[in-house]
Design a protein around this motif. Structure first.
Motif, short mmCIF file in Angstrom:
data_model
loop_
_atom_site.label_atom_id
_atom_site.label_comp_id
_atom_site.label_asym_id
_atom_site.label_seq_id
_atom_site.Cartn_x
_atom_site.Cartn_y
_atom_site.Cartn_z
N GLY A 137 80.28 24.77 162.79
CA GLY A 137 80.79 25.81 161.69
C GLY A 137 80.39 27.09 162.19
O GLY A 137 81.14 28.00 162.11
N LEU A 138 79.02 27.46 162.60
CA LEU A 138 78.57 28.74 163.08
C LEU A 138 79.43 29.00 164.26
O LEU A 138 79.57 30.17 164.49
CB LEU A 138 77.09 28.59 163.46
N LEU A 139 79.49 28.14 165.20
CA LEU A 139 80.40 28.41 166.55
C LEU A 139 81.76 28.86 166.18
O LEU A 139 82.16 29.93 166.58
CB LEU A 139 80.57 27.23 167.21
N VAL A 143 86.30 35.94 148.52
CA VAL A 143 85.93 34.54 149.08
C VAL A 143 85.12 34.80 150.34
O VAL A 143 85.47 35.52 151.44
CB VAL A 143 87.21 33.49 149.34
N ASN A 144 83.95 34.10 150.36
CA ASN A 144 83.16 34.28 151.74
C ASN A 144 83.62 32.95 152.56
O ASN A 144 83.36 31.89 152.62
CB ASN A 144 81.60 33.88 151.07
N ILE A 145 84.55 33.51 153.50
CA ILE A 145 85.26 32.42 154.46
C ILE A 145 84.02 32.08 155.50
O ILE A 145 84.11 30.93 155.58
CB ILE A 145 86.17 33.37 155.50
N THR A 146 82.94 32.76 155.86
CA THR A 146 82.19 32.16 156.75
C THR A 146 81.36 30.95 156.06
O THR A 146 81.51 29.92 156.60
CB THR A 146 81.15 33.36 157.14
N LYS A 147 81.01 31.40 154.85
CA LYS A 147 80.37 30.22 154.03
C LYS A 147 81.18 29.03 154.10
O LYS A 147 80.67 27.96 154.32
CB LYS A 147 79.79 30.83 152.84
N THR A 148 82.34 29.41 153.52
CA THR A 148 83.30 28.07 153.02
C THR A 148 83.55 27.42 154.43
O THR A 148 83.37 26.21 154.45
CB THR A 148 84.64 28.66 152.62
N LYS A 149 83.81 27.90 155.61
CA LYS A 149 83.82 27.18 156.89
C LYS A 149 82.68 26.27 157.12
O LYS A 149 82.91 25.23 157.54
CB LYS A 149 84.44 27.99 157.81
N VAL A 150 81.52 27.10 157.08
CA VAL A 150 80.43 26.35 157.51
C VAL A 150 79.86 25.05 156.78
O VAL A 150 79.80 24.29 157.07
CB VAL A 150 79.17 27.40 157.62
N TYR A 203 82.31 22.05 157.50
CA TYR A 203 81.99 21.39 158.90
C TYR A 203 80.71 20.79 158.57
O TYR A 203 80.32 19.56 159.05
CB TYR A 203 81.53 22.41 160.00
N ALA A 204 79.75 21.17 157.70
CA ALA A 204 78.66 20.62 157.17
C ALA A 204 78.81 19.39 156.53
O ALA A 204 78.27 17.97 156.78
CB ALA A 204 77.61 21.42 156.33
#
Lengths: 494, 330
Positions: B120-122, B224-231, B234-235
């Motif tokens: 997710g971070l990548l 919406v926090n896109i980064t958080k949602t995506k990470v 994947y988690a």
């Protein structure tokens, strides 16, 4: 080339889009096609150019009845449609775009680059446009991309050009360039169908005007025999009354103050403030940095220096969420890519911006969603089948009302509007103006960024003018006129 | 005139018909398959076989649920098979070194989640295309699994667990039954289905996942926090992979570094069969379970009918093609 369209009918499913529509285009004229969103202008033109088939009616070109089965057939006959969303390949060069699908070859599919470059250059010169033909499309401005599209049409000897809202994304000088080109094409005998919502342009450019309403032909007039009120009446079938409704708002304390906001060359030393109940108009040419300043205030674009105060307190907003929590709402310029989840329903769009309101401990409460969305549809007069209506299938005006609804329910204290009436028809425009007035009356501080001068002049209490990233003046609306604003917008002083 | 009305009415009827197929296409296909195979194979229609089938569906199902979330957010997770293997190997390794099995299993689940976070971070912070990002993690995790085990399987895990409660917990995951009949993996699958359905349909997080996949730019502007949602998606995918890994090693009583090889493709196929858009924003978890069951029924049915394995793959490909094509008509 003379085109006559008569008694055209077209239905998509059960939705009758055109009913007895038509118009007559004479040789070498600029013909305006007007009507509210959904009146069927684009559909009529798409039938002419073979994108859609018609259910009934006739199309007569130079005395002969024709049916084009594809845009390619229409193009061969000399009729080219230049869409609002330009049909260009952004990763390729100008020359490659011009010859896409009609490359000059040395045989065996080997491209004759030299011949194509020469011909492309000639075509550009003939148009009097200076665009490097080996430039990559994505590096050009929207105006230049449009010129390339026009050039492409002229290279196939187009005798009729159809332009759908060609100036929507152009700067002032680009617009002037386009008008010059259109006028010279008219002299060469090219006919132009000009679709636009901007009255001022119609009067400057066009010879005749045809008006459609609800898919039906209303009438054709010479521009010099008609005025703005007549056109509006024909378009909406009733009197619209004053263009800008009166506002009854008390101007209160200062809500937002910006001091010395700077980001490189994009904007520099921006200072201004907005008070509760006030509408601050922001004017300036396309690309002057207005939109960027607004994104910076909203935390969506980092800036180098400067301070932002909300109700007198300095704030450091890093992202949209913090901006919303601080009481700022932002209706962005591009409704389709930034304002809406187009493939989602009205309900989902309004709910997404108000997740806190419709949920309890992160669990969405259906009853709360339904209640909020029903309120939105009623309050903003959104014309739809219901909360589940997909936003894609709404008209531009109704889409914009959904965007307004979703933001208004976040209860903003400061609302930034970037081109809120772009691509919106006259009836819906007036409704949006009323919404703005109601918000101001409730004490919301409003920043109205708009490229339409009459709108800024008619709606604002004060007008701030931006030129090349700098504020060139903030003037009281009572003392402002078109000329003063344009002087400031082009870098002059009063 | 009569002709004209017909022309107007026809598209509306057709549209509703195709959208109906699109909505329930996967379920219709599933019912069709079950009926046909039941008719030709008496073995297939026994209760025992259905429970067996459900257990077989679990592995792909749990992974496909996580995959659905990732794909809905406009991503893809190729690393699920490798994540499964690495978490499973970690678990087995810890147990062999005397760590209580329950604790080892919890650590494996946490590891799987963190491995997902890395993907997710990548994707978010590293700004890599999801395909490339998870191709990298897929390769790396498989490598780590091989390094940890020196390329050899870790066997006889259950025997090495000294105390009974821990041994019981380890065995329960893959071999346990409820009321002596219903396999625990099948129960986990149904439980996961309920949880995923709830999260995607009834929570604010679910809305954020759909919004992110539909139009990230717009979602970001409404906070919406896109980064958080995506990470997080994947988690979730990593967690589900690790969970599947635990069930697998419990069932096999052995952890191999090559475990779960190619699982990502079955999971993606199930999600696609279920009608989820590969470009995100549109899809349902109920579609995914239908897709998972279709694949399981096909595998099970073709085995019972003794279809050659060579033909099995071709038939599977045809079923997926037909399902995806019929979905596109929508």
């Amino acid at each position: 080339m003379k085109i006559e369209m008569k008694g055209i009918n077209k239905a998509f499913g059960s939705n009758q889009v055109l009913k007895d529509a038509g118009f007559v285009l004479e040789d070498g004229e600029v013909h305006a096609l007007m009507g509210e969103n959904g009146a069927g202008k684009s559909t009529l033109m798409k039938i002419l150019t073979g994108v859609y088939t018609r259910d009934a009616g006739t199309v007569i070109v130079d005395g002969k009845e024709v049916i084009y089965k594809s845009p390619q057939e229409a193009e061969k006959a000399g009729i080219v449609f230049i869409y609002q969303e330009l049909n260009v390949l952004f990763d390729l060069t100008v020359e490659e775009n011009l010859f896409m699908g009609k490359e000059i070859t040395k045989g065996f599919g080997i491209c004759d680059k030299k011949a194509m470059r020469k011909k492309a250059q000639e075509a550009m010169d003939k148009m009097g446009v200076k665009i490097p033909i080996n430039a990559v499309m994505s590096d050009l401005s929207v105006g230049q991309q449009q010129m390339v599209e026009i050039c492409k049409a002229l290279m196939v000897d187009a005798k009729v050009l159809i332009m759908d809202e060609p100036t929507a994304a152009l700067t002032q000088s680009e617009t002037e360039g386009l008008f010059k080109l259109i006028k010279s094409l008219r002299q060469k005998g090219v006919s132009i169908v000009y679709i636009s919502h901007r009255m001022e342009e119609i009067f400057e450019l066009c010879d005749r005007i045809t008006i459609l309403r609800d898919g039906t032909y209303v009438g054709t007039e010479k521009i010099k025999d008609i005025n703005m009120d007549d056109i509006v009446r024909m378009m909406i079938g009733r009197e619209i009354g004053v263009r800008f409704p009166a506002r009854d708002a008390k101007i209160g304390k200062e809500m937002l103050r910006v001091e010395g906001l700077t980001k490189g060359k994009t904007f520099k030393d921006v200072n201004f403030s907005v008070k509760a109940g006030e509408v601050l108009g922001v004017s300036g040419l396309m690309g002057a940095g207005r939109t960027e300043i607004m994104h910076a205030i909203f935390g969506n674009l980092p800036f180098e220096s400067g301070k932002i105060f909300i109700e007198g307190k300095e704030v450091a907003i890093k992202n949209a969420r913090e901006a919303i929590n601080a009481g700022i709402g932002f209706i962005t310029e591009d409704r389709k890519t930034e304002g809406l989840l187009l493939e989602k329903s009205i309900s989902e769009n309004i709910a997404l911006a108000n997740l806190g309101k419709i949920s309890d401990k992160s669990v969405v409460k259906k009853s709360k969603v339904d209640e909020l969305v029903k309120k939105g549809i009623d309050e903003f007069h959104i014309k739809c089948f219901g909360p589940d209506h997909e936003c894609n299938n709404l008209s531009g005006g109704n889409q914009q009302k959904v965007v307004f609804a979703k933001w208004v329910y976040t209860d903003p204290k400061i609302l930034i509007l970037d081109e809120p009436t772009r691509g919106v028809d006259i009836g819906a425009k007036k409704e949006i103006y009323s919404v703005i007035n109601n918000l101001a009356a409730k004490g919301v501080a409003i920043i109205l960024v708009s490229s339409e001068l009459p709108e800024v002049l008619g709606m604002s209490d004060r007008i701030m003018v931006v030129h090349e990233g700098k504020i060139t003046g903030i003037i009281d609306a009572k003392e402002a006129d078109q000329e003063k604003v344009m002087t400031l917008a082009t870098g002059g002083t009063l | 005139m009569a002709n004209k009305t017909a022309a107007v009415a026809a598209p509306t009827n057709k549209k509703s018909w195709t959208s109906y197929i699109g909505e329930y296409g996967a379920f219709i296909a599933l019912v069709f398959l079950v009926v046909v195979i039941s008719v030709v194979s008496p073995e297939f229609r026994t209760a025992g076989n259905f429970l067996n089938l459900l257990r077989q569906a679990t592995f792909n199902g749990l992974i496909a649920f996580g995959m659905t979330c990732v794909i809905l957010s406009d991503g893809i997770d190729l690393s699920v098979g490798s994540t499964l293997a690495l978490s499973a190997v970690i678990c087995a390794k810890l147990i062999m070194q005397g760590v209580p099995a329950i604790l080892a299993m919890i650590i494996a689940l946490i590891s799987g989640t963190l491995l997902g976070v890395v993907s997710g971070l990548l994707v978010t912070k590293g700004r890599l295309q999801p395909f490339i990002a998870t191709l990298i993690t897929m390769t790396a995790y498989r490598g780590f699994a091989l390094i940890l085990t020196d390329g050899k399987p870790i066997s006889n895990i259950a025997k090495s667990i000294g105390d009974r409660p821990n041994q019981f917990a380890f065995k329960l995951m893959g071999k346990g039954n409820l009321f002596g009949k219903i396999p625990i993996p099948a129960i986990l699958l149904i439980f996961a289905l309920v949880v995923f359905f709830f999260v995607l349909n009834k929570t604010t997080f679910g809305r954020k996942v759909y919004a992110t996949g539909s139009n990230a730019k717009c979602a970001k502007l409404v906070g919406v926090n896109i980064t958080k949602t995506k990470v997080i998606v994947y988690a979730i995918s990593g967690f589900m992979s690790a969970l599947t890994g635990l069930i697998l090693i419990s069932r096999l009583d052995s952890a191999q570094p090559t475990l779960g090889d190619g699982y990502e493709l079955d999971a993606i196929a199930a999600v696609a069969l279920g009608g989820t858009s590969m470009s995100g924003g549109r899809g349902k978890i109920t579609g995914t379970i239908a897709g998972v069951l279709i694949i399981a029924v096909l595998n099970n049915g073709m085995n019972l009918l003794e279809v050659s394995t060579y033909y099995q793959d071709v038939i599977k490909a045809v079923v997926i093609l037909v399902a995806v094509l019929s979905d596109r008509k929508r």
